[in-house]
Motif scaffolding. Sequence first.
Motif, PDB file in Angstrom:
ATOM      1  N   HIS A 264       0.836  -1.209   0.000  1.00  0.00           N
ATOM      2  CA  HIS A 264       0.000   0.000   0.000  1.00  0.00           C
ATOM      3  C   HIS A 264       0.872   1.261   0.000  1.00  0.00           C
ATOM      4  O   HIS A 264       0.717   2.149  -0.849  1.00  0.00           O
ATOM      5  N   HIS A 268       1.726   4.493  -2.795  1.00  0.00           N
ATOM      6  CA  HIS A 268       1.843   5.946  -2.583  1.00  0.00           C
ATOM      7  C   HIS A 268       3.231   6.421  -3.023  1.00  0.00           C
ATOM      8  O   HIS A 268       3.375   7.456  -3.684  1.00  0.00           O
ATOM      9  N   GLU A 294      -4.682   7.815  -2.940  1.00  0.00           N
ATOM     10  CA  GLU A 294      -5.174   6.545  -2.412  1.00  0.00           C
ATOM     11  C   GLU A 294      -5.541   5.583  -3.543  1.00  0.00           C
ATOM     12  O   GLU A 294      -5.471   4.361  -3.372  1.00  0.00           O
ATOM     13  N   SER A 297      -2.309   3.608  -4.075  1.00  0.00           N
ATOM     14  CA  SER A 297      -1.969   2.613  -3.052  1.00  0.00           C
ATOM     15  C   SER A 297      -2.943   1.439  -3.076  1.00  0.00           C
ATOM     16  O   SER A 297      -2.553   0.285  -2.958  1.00  0.00           O
ATOM     17  N   TYR A 419     -10.254   8.122   1.450  1.00  0.00           N
ATOM     18  CA  TYR A 419      -9.897   6.697   1.376  1.00  0.00           C
ATOM     19  C   TYR A 419     -10.884   5.942   0.483  1.00  0.00           C
ATOM     20  O   TYR A 419     -10.503   5.104  -0.333  1.00  0.00           O
TER      21      TYR A 419
HETATM   22 ZN    ZN Z   1      -3.063   5.192   1.861  1.00  0.00          ZN
END
Ligand code: ZN
Length: 501
Positions: A264, A268, A294, A297, A419
């Motif tokens: 993740h 990023h 996001e 990721s 998110y």
């Molecule tokens: Zn994140």
Amino acid sequence: MPTSADRLTALRERLAVASHLSQASALLSWDQSTHMPPGGAEARGRQMATLARLGHQHLTDPALVEMVDALESDGLEGDERALVRETRRVLDRALKMPPDLVAAMTRQRVRGRQVWERARREDDFAAFAPELRTMIGLTREQAAALNDEAPAYDVLHDLYERGSSAARVEAVFGPLRDDIVDLARAIRESDVRPDTSVLRRDFPEAAQEAFAVETVRAMGYDFERGRIDRTAHPFATTIGPGDVRITTRYQRNFLPSALFGTIHEAGHGMYNQNLPAEHADTPLGSSVSLAIHESQSRLWENLIGRSRAFWEGAYPRLQAAFPGTLDDVPLVAFVAAVNDVRPSLIRVEADEVTYHLHVMLRFELERALVEGALDVADLPGAWNEKSRELLGIEPSDDRDGCLQDVHWSWGMFGYFPTYSLGTLASVQLWEAMARDLGDLEGLVRAARFAPILEWLVEHVHRHGSRFAPEELLERATGGPLSAEPYLRYVRAKYGALYRLA
Ligand code: ZN
């Protein structure tokens, strides 16, 4: 008379100074999370407040404002025009923020975070409550200073997701919530129960680290321009154009935490590593929004890292990394285990389906906190009630409840929705990528990640802040943000895993 080229050169020089100050601050913050002893907290707060004040002074210098005014009437085109536009955004924000408020927020962030860490460890919400109250007061002041005509929550949310609003979030969350609740129920009622105990065996940290490093290196995270350290709350940070760091945390008896956490954060990190170098140290060379961040990721973590195709390629390597530990676990059982869907208390460990419910919970509560509809003292109770309503379970203490996330201690209200928005965008990008590249599963199975990263660089990373988030997504995928690709994806994936009708 200075020409417009002279002014652009002078502008870039000034922006570089502001950028260096904020990079120095990022390094101090990284150090605070990875190496600093607790005794350093007070001084670190003052150091970072000083840097923030200097940065603010620099950005609000009348000479810089005049320069931007002049450049705006120069009739620039393309990237030069975008650079001036992005600089204006940053300037406007800085000019509206009183220096005392900037310093107060910076000090309170450091203090609030230290108190939060202890309060969380000791399950002591009462210790954290005054800090949270102070921070909410400061963020309300911040919202009023930036735009006293719009609702405070919208102003704060816009800091992370420009152009978005609570109404837009609600419009996306409304239908999504019903469909997720339905899907989660169908999964709960199915006969399939993945055995997740296989993920809780003994996985020595050194082997976890070696596997995670090898995995993200193969994906394209560049260790010449990055590194991985340990921290309590994983993050990615940019110290400079050639220095994009990520952090992770290892749990010896829970494999997914570091494994998917590292993928993740590397997602990023790869975004930041591939921002346009020619615009480094300017607002144009920065990532455009948190939802877009996001989306990167989540794409690497979920669409790739949790896919069956990925493990068809990687599982033998994982088994070899922990000799004897997973020999009795067939591939299909491992893939089912890492995609287990069940309501849980901890957001960062939630599955792809119920994850959004954690975000919706926080969105509703933080909005109520900012608007004054919910008092800080009532937060633990409201959290537990909302958790029961959305997830069907309640935490037994605040450590697993309202104290679990760092965001509010850091003054980040309006951040959580990004998110979910980013997760939706990740699937939309993946569908668009499949139209261009064809057999993505084949690439993932063969660990041929280069075409995938190149597509993301081409359509997302290299643009920096050239386009607003919605426009970037439209250009990359042909349409505005939609929950439909995500819903298609989870229905197909979990329909097959859980043998749903
Ligand atoms: Zn994140």
